[in-house]
Scaffold this motif. Sequence first.
Motif, PDB file in Angstrom:
ATOM      1  N   UNK A 175     -25.245  -7.729 -21.461  1.00 48.40           N
ATOM      2  CA  UNK A 175     -24.973  -8.957 -20.730  1.00 48.40           C
ATOM      3  C   UNK A 175     -25.677  -8.934 -19.376  1.00 48.40           C
ATOM      4  N   UNK A 176     -26.071 -10.110 -18.904  1.00 48.58           N
ATOM      5  CA  UNK A 176     -26.602 -10.271 -17.558  1.00 48.58           C
ATOM      6  C   UNK A 176     -25.657 -11.199 -16.798  1.00 48.58           C
ATOM      7  N   UNK A 177     -25.078 -10.687 -15.736  1.00 48.56           N
ATOM      8  CA  UNK A 177     -24.244 -11.517 -14.876  1.00 48.56           C
ATOM      9  C   UNK A 177     -25.121 -11.982 -13.718  1.00 48.56           C
ATOM     10  N   UNK A 178     -25.678 -13.184 -13.872  1.00 47.73           N
ATOM     11  CA  UNK A 178     -26.629 -13.712 -12.914  1.00 47.73           C
ATOM     12  C   UNK A 178     -25.978 -14.545 -11.826  1.00 47.73           C
ATOM     13  N   UNK A 179     -26.742 -15.512 -11.329  1.00 49.30           N
ATOM     14  CA  UNK A 179     -26.316 -16.267 -10.154  1.00 49.30           C
ATOM     15  C   UNK A 179     -25.037 -17.064 -10.372  1.00 49.30           C
ATOM     16  N   UNK A 180     -24.777 -17.506 -11.595  1.00 46.93           N
ATOM     17  CA  UNK A 180     -23.521 -18.220 -11.878  1.00 46.93           C
ATOM     18  C   UNK A 180     -22.328 -17.340 -11.507  1.00 46.93           C
ATOM     19  N   UNK A 181     -22.424 -16.055 -11.783  1.00 43.91           N
ATOM     20  CA  UNK A 181     -21.361 -15.099 -11.457  1.00 43.91           C
ATOM     21  C   UNK A 181     -21.384 -14.722  -9.978  1.00 43.91           C
ATOM     22  N   UNK A 182     -22.579 -14.464  -9.440  1.00 48.21           N
ATOM     23  CA  UNK A 182     -22.698 -13.984  -8.057  1.00 48.21           C
ATOM     24  C   UNK A 182     -22.299 -15.056  -7.048  1.00 48.21           C
ATOM     25  N   UNK A 183     -22.434 -16.318  -7.395  1.00 48.40           N
ATOM     26  CA  UNK A 183     -21.946 -17.367  -6.490  1.00 48.40           C
ATOM     27  C   UNK A 183     -20.436 -17.276  -6.295  1.00 48.40           C
ATOM     28  N   UNK A 184     -19.734 -16.751  -7.289  1.00 52.20           N
ATOM     29  CA  UNK A 184     -18.280 -16.620  -7.192  1.00 52.20           C
ATOM     30  C   UNK A 184     -17.862 -15.315  -6.514  1.00 52.20           C
ATOM     31  N   UNK A 185     -18.723 -14.285  -6.598  1.00 55.68           N
ATOM     32  CA  UNK A 185     -18.344 -12.974  -6.089  1.00 55.68           C
ATOM     33  C   UNK A 185     -19.451 -12.368  -5.221  1.00 55.68           C
ATOM     34  N   UNK A 186     -19.108 -12.166  -3.964  1.00 55.81           N
ATOM     35  CA  UNK A 186     -19.998 -11.483  -3.023  1.00 55.81           C
ATOM     36  C   UNK A 186     -20.290 -10.098  -3.587  1.00 55.81           C
ATOM     37  N   UNK A 187     -21.560  -9.752  -3.690  1.00 57.42           N
ATOM     38  CA  UNK A 187     -21.959  -8.520  -4.370  1.00 57.42           C
ATOM     39  C   UNK A 187     -22.595  -7.535  -3.397  1.00 57.42           C
ATOM     40  N   UNK A 188     -22.108  -6.301  -3.426  1.00 55.30           N
ATOM     41  CA  UNK A 188     -22.626  -5.224  -2.582  1.00 55.30           C
ATOM     42  C   UNK A 188     -23.262  -4.173  -3.489  1.00 55.30           C
ATOM     43  N   UNK A 189     -24.483  -3.799  -3.180  1.00 56.77           N
ATOM     44  CA  UNK A 189     -25.247  -2.866  -4.004  1.00 56.77           C
ATOM     45  C   UNK A 189     -25.448  -1.576  -3.199  1.00 56.77           C
ATOM     46  N   UNK A 190     -24.718  -0.526  -3.546  1.00 55.96           N
ATOM     47  CA  UNK A 190     -24.716   0.725  -2.790  1.00 55.96           C
ATOM     48  C   UNK A 190     -25.570   1.767  -3.511  1.00 55.96           C
ATOM     49  N   UNK A 191     -26.712   2.111  -2.917  1.00 57.10           N
ATOM     50  CA  UNK A 191     -27.624   3.059  -3.564  1.00 57.10           C
ATOM     51  C   UNK A 191     -27.129   4.498  -3.463  1.00 57.10           C
ATOM     52  N   UNK A 192     -26.381   4.822  -2.415  1.00 58.68           N
ATOM     53  CA  UNK A 192     -25.923   6.201  -2.216  1.00 58.68           C
ATOM     54  C   UNK A 192     -24.824   6.563  -3.205  1.00 58.68           C
ATOM     55  N   UNK A 193     -23.789   5.728  -3.275  1.00 57.30           N
ATOM     56  CA  UNK A 193     -22.686   6.005  -4.190  1.00 57.30           C
ATOM     57  C   UNK A 193     -22.969   5.515  -5.607  1.00 57.30           C
ATOM     58  N   UNK A 194     -24.093   4.807  -5.774  1.00 58.15           N
ATOM     59  CA  UNK A 194     -24.479   4.227  -7.071  1.00 58.15           C
ATOM     60  C   UNK A 194     -23.314   3.448  -7.663  1.00 58.15           C
ATOM     61  N   UNK A 195     -22.936   2.430  -6.898  1.00 54.31           N
ATOM     62  CA  UNK A 195     -21.838   1.562  -7.320  1.00 54.31           C
ATOM     63  C   UNK A 195     -22.070   0.141  -6.820  1.00 54.31           C
ATOM     64  N   UNK A 196     -21.347  -0.786  -7.409  1.00 56.26           N
ATOM     65  CA  UNK A 196     -21.408  -2.193  -7.013  1.00 56.26           C
ATOM     66  C   UNK A 196     -20.034  -2.606  -6.506  1.00 56.26           C
ATOM     67  N   UNK A 197     -20.007  -3.289  -5.377  1.00 60.82           N
ATOM     68  CA  UNK A 197     -18.773  -3.820  -4.849  1.00 60.82           C
ATOM     69  C   UNK A 197     -18.727  -5.329  -5.049  1.00 60.82           C
ATOM     70  N   UNK A 198     -17.596  -5.848  -5.493  1.00 65.44           N
ATOM     71  CA  UNK A 198     -17.440  -7.274  -5.730  1.00 65.44           C
ATOM     72  C   UNK A 198     -16.183  -7.780  -5.030  1.00 65.44           C
ATOM     73  N   UNK A 199     -16.309  -8.921  -4.341  1.00 63.52           N
ATOM     74  CA  UNK A 199     -15.172  -9.543  -3.672  1.00 63.52           C
ATOM     75  C   UNK A 199     -15.327 -11.052  -3.783  1.00 63.52           C
TER      76      UNK A 199
END
Length: 398
Positions: free
Chosen positions: A371-395
């Motif tokens: 699945x690709x969660x593109x802009x339709x999803x990201x407009x609803x959820x602020x997305x944080x892309x952390x390269x160090x911890x290799x994780x994504x934060x969503x709020x």
Amino acid sequence: MKCLLIVLLALVALSECLHRSVPHFQYLVLSISYYDIFMIRMPLIKGKTARERLMEKGKWHEYRSKHPYNPMAKFYQTGTEPMTNDADLSYYGVISIGTPPQSFSVIFDTGSSNLWVPSVYCSSEACENHKKFNPSLSSTFHWGNQSLSIEYGTGSMTGYLASDNVEVGGIMVRGQVFGVSQTEADFMAQMAADGILGLAFQTIASDDVVPVFNNMIKQGLVSEPLFSVYLSSNAQQGSELVLGGIDQRYYTGAITWIPLSSATYWQIKMDSVTVNGQTVACAGGCQAIIDTGTSLIVGPNSDIGNLNSWVGASLNQYGEAIVNCQNIPNMPDVTFSLNGHAFTVPASAYISQTSYGCYTGFGQGGSEPLWILGDVFIREYYAVFDTKSQSIGLAKSV
């Protein structure tokens, strides 16, 4: 970073001097320091998509028949860095390359890793109606010794690697390796942006090129090895890419952190897709990629067909999922369960209303369980892309 620290300490010292006469001065100074010194801000512009422009000209269905939608192409190619022929790409920002700077609009794409722009050596139609980089006008430009090929669903971009200074959000990345195009796929002629700036991992970069954000970290240009994306629901303005930080003004509640299942793309585990409490797709779990370079939410054909059916959509003769615009207030929410956390997208977010009708934001991507969660999803959820911890934060976005 030393300069930034000195500036911050000076501001704090000044705030102490003025604290007695201006009680709130210290808070103001620290607020300015946090938001304006430690973060690199890149405004994102939402322009008309290729689909919208072609619809206005009455050429959309002819275009789509020639260039079938193939959003998964970029995730299933090998040996090159693929991109998708998505006609709905609409968010882009302006960067500059060279000395003196030459400006280009680029799509900031978390689904790829290379930077490339059109060049004066390109005669493709897509280059003729976009800005073109001229190496001879830059005193800091250097040719590389490798060619570059980026595969699309219906064509490719070819060119050469080179290096130059790249400015993003007012910050100069020195000696950045990037691509200058010689040929470009026909469908790029319809895109608003000139090129692509990839924000995924170096592991998928063509020719193992160090991505722009990696160089920002190496050159000490960002305070934290992460970036965040806010896509406004406003039709034109308010969207922003924040490099090196998280802006609390863009979300409400806590950030939910989800570990990556693969540090190539920004890929995570998805548990299920539900409507009204019923699992309608991704039964038993699947993989999902958070991708700013894809406008829709894309999944396997069978799952997307089932999902579109559950929300009351039907396919027209061109394979597009359409709904009666008057039914939107009564359409159900769709919930995506990611690593045990529920993220709900309402009909107001997944339905696109145009003068030509109303369409769902769910696109068919083939037979693979990705699945690709593109802009339709990201407009609803602020997305944080952390390269160090290799994780994504969503709020939840505000």
